[in-house]
Design an enzyme around this catalytic site. Structure first.
Site, PDB file in Angstrom:
ATOM      1  N   MET A  65     -39.487 -72.081 -10.896  1.00  0.00           N
ATOM      2  CA  MET A  65     -39.452 -70.631 -10.751  1.00  0.00           C
ATOM      3  C   MET A  65     -40.299 -70.311  -9.516  1.00  0.00           C
ATOM      4  O   MET A  65     -41.484 -70.641  -9.472  1.00  0.00           O
ATOM      5  CB  MET A  65     -40.057 -69.999 -12.011  1.00  0.00           C
ATOM      6  CG  MET A  65     -40.063 -68.507 -12.072  1.00  0.00           C
ATOM      7  SD  MET A  65     -40.759 -68.034 -13.698  1.00  0.00           S
ATOM      8  CE  MET A  65     -40.672 -66.245 -13.559  1.00  0.00           C
ATOM      9  N   SER A  66     -39.684 -69.722  -8.500  1.00  0.00           N
ATOM     10  CA  SER A  66     -40.375 -69.495  -7.231  1.00  0.00           C
ATOM     11  C   SER A  66     -41.588 -68.595  -7.401  1.00  0.00           C
ATOM     12  O   SER A  66     -41.631 -67.740  -8.293  1.00  0.00           O
ATOM     13  CB  SER A  66     -39.421 -68.857  -6.219  1.00  0.00           C
ATOM     14  OG  SER A  66     -38.380 -69.734  -5.880  1.00  0.00           O
TER      15      SER A  66
END
Length: 219
Positions: A65-66
């Site tokens: 998840m960035s």
């Protein structure tokens, strides 16, 4: 799955938005969209204390998840307006699609992992996001049945934009994607589809998981 939050959560989220502004995010609509999405809902419960840290977090199926500042920067570069339809390639946790849902008329998101799509759909339902549709499929093929798109966001790295995605982008539309070898530092680019071809603007150096063809046989 609950989105209930107390004063502490609200204060944490307000500080989170302030940090994004300090990191150069200026688009007020993007900041508001991020503020409306409870990031802890998309984070593994074991990682909850890091939900508002500006770091990438692991999710299921070996994906990530960035970090929030990158989500914000990519969203800002996309330049979404309220009458547009957006395709996201790489649903992941669903967080990016949820942010886009507060900016676009419709969001179509596709991922090769069935379990990620299922979990993201549950989160969209909890939040009452009725303008987001998630599919299991090959992101390199886009979503021809829902094309054309005004904006396309790719959240996995490839050496070039897949031809199918360019074909499904409207004239004048924008693609934001990381380009480069998966094992190397990549370049986040903004590409505009023009009558004479396409124009490219390099935005920043990034690291993303690779864009892999096909839907996963398991998971």
């Amino acid at each position: 799955m609950s989105t209930g939050e107390g004063d502490g959560e609200q204060a944490e989220r307000a500080a989170f938005i302030l940090r994004l502004r300090q990191r150069g995010i200026r688009d007020l609509a993007v900041l508001r969209a991020i503020e409306l999405v409870p990031r802890p809902l998309f984070v593994d419960p074991m990682m909850r204390r890091h939900a508002y840290d500006d770091v990438a977090l692991p999710i299921a199926c070996g994906q990530t998840m960035s970090q929030p500042s990158l989500v914000a920067a990519m969203t800002e570069a996309l330049g979404v307006t309220a009458d547009q339809t957006v395709l996201e390639v790489g649903t992941g946790s669903g967080y990016q699609a949820a942010v886009l849902s507060h900016l676009a008329a419709r969001v179509v998101t596709v991922d090769r992992y069935r379990s990620l799509v299922s979990e993201a759909q549950t989160r969209f339902e909890v939040l009452g996001l009725r303008n987001v549709t998630a599919y299991v499929g090959d992101g390199m093929n886009g979503m021809p049945a829902r094309a054309p798109f005004d904006r396309i966001l790719v959240t996995a790295a490839a050496t070039d934009i897949p031809a199918a995605l360019m074909d499904q982008l409207k004239l004048g539309g924008v693609i934001v994607a990381p380009l480069g070898a998966p094992e190397e530092v990549q370049t986040l680019v903004r590409i505009v589809k023009e009558q004479s071809g396409r124009s490219r603007t390099d935005l920043m150096k990034v690291r993303f998981v690779p864009l892999v063809p096909g839907a996963a046989a398991t998971l």
